[in-house]
Design a protein around this motif. Structure first.
Motif, PDB file in Angstrom:
ATOM      1  N   SER A  76       0.848  -1.193   0.000  1.00  0.00           N
ATOM      2  CA  SER A  76       0.000   0.000   0.000  1.00  0.00           C
ATOM      3  C   SER A  76       0.884   1.243   0.000  1.00  0.00           C
ATOM      4  CB  SER A  76      -0.900   0.006   1.236  1.00  0.00           C
ATOM      5  OG  SER A  76      -1.465   1.279   1.457  1.00  0.00           O
ATOM      6  N   PHE A  77       0.679   2.129  -0.979  1.00  0.00           N
ATOM      7  CA  PHE A  77       1.452   3.365  -1.041  1.00  0.00           C
ATOM      8  C   PHE A  77       1.230   4.201   0.219  1.00  0.00           C
ATOM      9  CE2 PHE A  77       0.837   2.611  -5.707  1.00  0.00           C
ATOM     10  CZ  PHE A  77       2.165   2.369  -5.993  1.00  0.00           C
ATOM     11  N   GLN A  78      -0.020   4.355   0.626  1.00  0.00           N
ATOM     12  CA  GLN A  78      -0.360   5.182   1.786  1.00  0.00           C
ATOM     13  C   GLN A  78       0.225   4.601   3.078  1.00  0.00           C
ATOM     14  OE1 GLN A  78      -1.398   8.059   1.213  1.00  0.00           O
ATOM     15  NE2 GLN A  78      -3.542   8.209   0.681  1.00  0.00           N
ATOM     16  N   ALA A  82       3.108   6.046   5.670  1.00  0.00           N
ATOM     17  CA  ALA A  82       2.817   6.228   7.099  1.00  0.00           C
ATOM     18  C   ALA A  82       3.803   5.487   7.996  1.00  0.00           C
ATOM     19  CB  ALA A  82       1.391   5.773   7.396  1.00  0.00           C
ATOM     20  N   CYS A  83       4.461   4.470   7.481  1.00  0.00           N
ATOM     21  CA  CYS A  83       5.407   3.677   8.275  1.00  0.00           C
ATOM     22  C   CYS A  83       6.831   4.244   8.279  1.00  0.00           C
ATOM     23  CB  CYS A  83       5.452   2.243   7.745  1.00  0.00           C
ATOM     24  SG  CYS A  83       3.971   1.288   8.079  1.00  0.00           S
ATOM     25  N   ILE A  84       7.135   5.161   7.383  1.00  0.00           N
ATOM     26  CA  ILE A  84       8.490   5.722   7.303  1.00  0.00           C
ATOM     27  C   ILE A  84       8.829   6.396   8.632  1.00  0.00           C
ATOM     28  CG2 ILE A  84       9.943   7.449   6.148  1.00  0.00           C
ATOM     29  CD1 ILE A  84       8.165   6.964   3.633  1.00  0.00           C
ATOM     30  N   PRO A  85       9.944   6.043   9.268  1.00  0.00           N
ATOM     31  CA  PRO A  85      10.295   6.621  10.572  1.00  0.00           C
ATOM     32  C   PRO A  85      10.332   8.154  10.580  1.00  0.00           C
ATOM     33  CG  PRO A  85      11.737   4.779  10.094  1.00  0.00           C
ATOM     34  CD  PRO A  85      10.915   5.017   8.857  1.00  0.00           C
ATOM     35  N   PHE A  86      10.767   8.768   9.500  1.00  0.00           N
ATOM     36  CA  PHE A  86      10.807  10.231   9.429  1.00  0.00           C
ATOM     37  C   PHE A  86       9.397  10.813   9.528  1.00  0.00           C
ATOM     38  CE2 PHE A  86      14.466   8.956   6.644  1.00  0.00           C
ATOM     39  CZ  PHE A  86      15.463   9.248   7.562  1.00  0.00           C
ATOM     40  N   GLU A  87       8.450  10.178   8.842  1.00  0.00           N
ATOM     41  CA  GLU A  87       7.064  10.646   8.883  1.00  0.00           C
ATOM     42  C   GLU A  87       6.428  10.366  10.240  1.00  0.00           C
ATOM     43  OE1 GLU A  87       5.799  12.622   6.840  1.00  0.00           O
ATOM     44  OE2 GLU A  87       7.193  12.386   5.166  1.00  0.00           O
ATOM     45  N   ARG A  88       6.737   9.234  10.808  1.00  0.00           N
ATOM     46  CA  ARG A  88       6.171   8.906  12.126  1.00  0.00           C
ATOM     47  C   ARG A  88       6.612   9.920  13.174  1.00  0.00           C
ATOM     48  NH1 ARG A  88       7.586   3.097  13.449  1.00  0.00           N
ATOM     49  NH2 ARG A  88       6.271   3.521  15.255  1.00  0.00           N
ATOM     50  N   GLU A  89       7.899  10.272  13.168  1.00  0.00           N
ATOM     51  CA  GLU A  89       8.362  11.286  14.111  1.00  0.00           C
ATOM     52  C   GLU A  89       7.645  12.614  13.864  1.00  0.00           C
ATOM     53  OE1 GLU A  89      12.235  13.888  15.555  1.00  0.00           O
ATOM     54  OE2 GLU A  89      12.439  12.665  13.738  1.00  0.00           O
ATOM     55  N   TYR A 106      18.818  12.769  15.585  1.00  0.00           N
ATOM     56  CA  TYR A 106      18.479  11.399  15.184  1.00  0.00           C
ATOM     57  C   TYR A 106      17.304  10.831  15.977  1.00  0.00           C
ATOM     58  CZ  TYR A 106      22.924  11.930  12.850  1.00  0.00           C
ATOM     59  OH  TYR A 106      23.931  12.412  12.067  1.00  0.00           O
ATOM     60  N   ALA A 107      16.402  11.691  16.417  1.00  0.00           N
ATOM     61  CA  ALA A 107      15.229  11.239  17.186  1.00  0.00           C
ATOM     62  C   ALA A 107      14.347  10.300  16.372  1.00  0.00           C
ATOM     63  CB  ALA A 107      14.414  12.448  17.653  1.00  0.00           C
ATOM     64  N   TRP A 108      14.412  10.375  15.061  1.00  0.00           N
ATOM     65  CA  TRP A 108      13.617   9.503  14.203  1.00  0.00           C
ATOM     66  C   TRP A 108      13.964   8.023  14.400  1.00  0.00           C
ATOM     67  CZ3 TRP A 108      16.466   6.538  10.893  1.00  0.00           C
ATOM     68  CH2 TRP A 108      17.766   6.975  10.629  1.00  0.00           C
ATOM     69  N   ARG A 109      15.165   7.732  14.931  1.00  0.00           N
ATOM     70  CA  ARG A 109      15.570   6.327  15.113  1.00  0.00           C
ATOM     71  C   ARG A 109      14.702   5.581  16.105  1.00  0.00           C
ATOM     72  NH1 ARG A 109      21.946   6.450  15.846  1.00  0.00           N
ATOM     73  NH2 ARG A 109      21.107   6.016  17.882  1.00  0.00           N
ATOM     74  N   GLN A 110      14.062   6.295  17.019  1.00  0.00           N
ATOM     75  CA  GLN A 110      13.175   5.604  17.969  1.00  0.00           C
ATOM     76  C   GLN A 110      11.922   5.072  17.278  1.00  0.00           C
ATOM     77  OE1 GLN A 110      12.354   8.524  20.956  1.00  0.00           O
ATOM     78  NE2 GLN A 110      10.650   9.410  19.847  1.00  0.00           N
ATOM     79  N   TYR A 111      11.697   5.441  16.020  1.00  0.00           N
ATOM     80  CA  TYR A 111      10.528   4.979  15.267  1.00  0.00           C
ATOM     81  C   TYR A 111      10.850   3.829  14.327  1.00  0.00           C
ATOM     82  CZ  TYR A 111       8.356   9.146  17.107  1.00  0.00           C
ATOM     83  OH  TYR A 111       7.849  10.105  17.937  1.00  0.00           O
TER      84      TYR A 111
END
Length: 112
Positions: A76-78, A82-89, A106-111
């Protein structure tokens, strides 16, 4: 950090191949289809910090790599987006107006 905001641009629509893009950050620019609201600005500023700490090319390579990885897993493109760590952060913190100024590198690494 110096950045530039471009509003009422055709660029996000032109880049909306797989998902509908309202705003996009291409360091040092935040480019928006219409008027940039405070929450979207915060979201995109988080991406500015992510891009800067990964020296741009690292961000783009990881972003595309994560997107393909999750696309294969979710089909699923959407959902892959939504799962990309950068987007989640960015989505988790875009209502906190001061988050970009206080975020740890590097706070995105927690995602992951």
């Amino acid at each position: 950090m110096k950045y530039y905001i471009i509003e009422n641009s055709w660029i996000p629509k032109a880049l909306s191949w797989f998902i509908n893009i309202w705003a996009i950050t291409l360091y040092p620019f935040i480019i928006c289809r219409g008027k940039l609201d405070k929450q979207t600005k915060t979201h995109e500023m988080i991406h500015l910090y992510q891009q800067r700490e990964l020296l741009l090319i690292g961000f783009y390579l990881l972003y595309v790599g994560f997107w393909f990885w999750y696309l294969i897993r979710t089909r699923s493109f959407q959902l892959a987006y939504a799962c990309i760590p950068f987007e989640r952060e960015a989505y988790d913190n875009d209502a906190d107006w001061v988050y970009p100024l206080n975020r740890k590198p590097y706070a995105w690494r927690q995602y992951l």
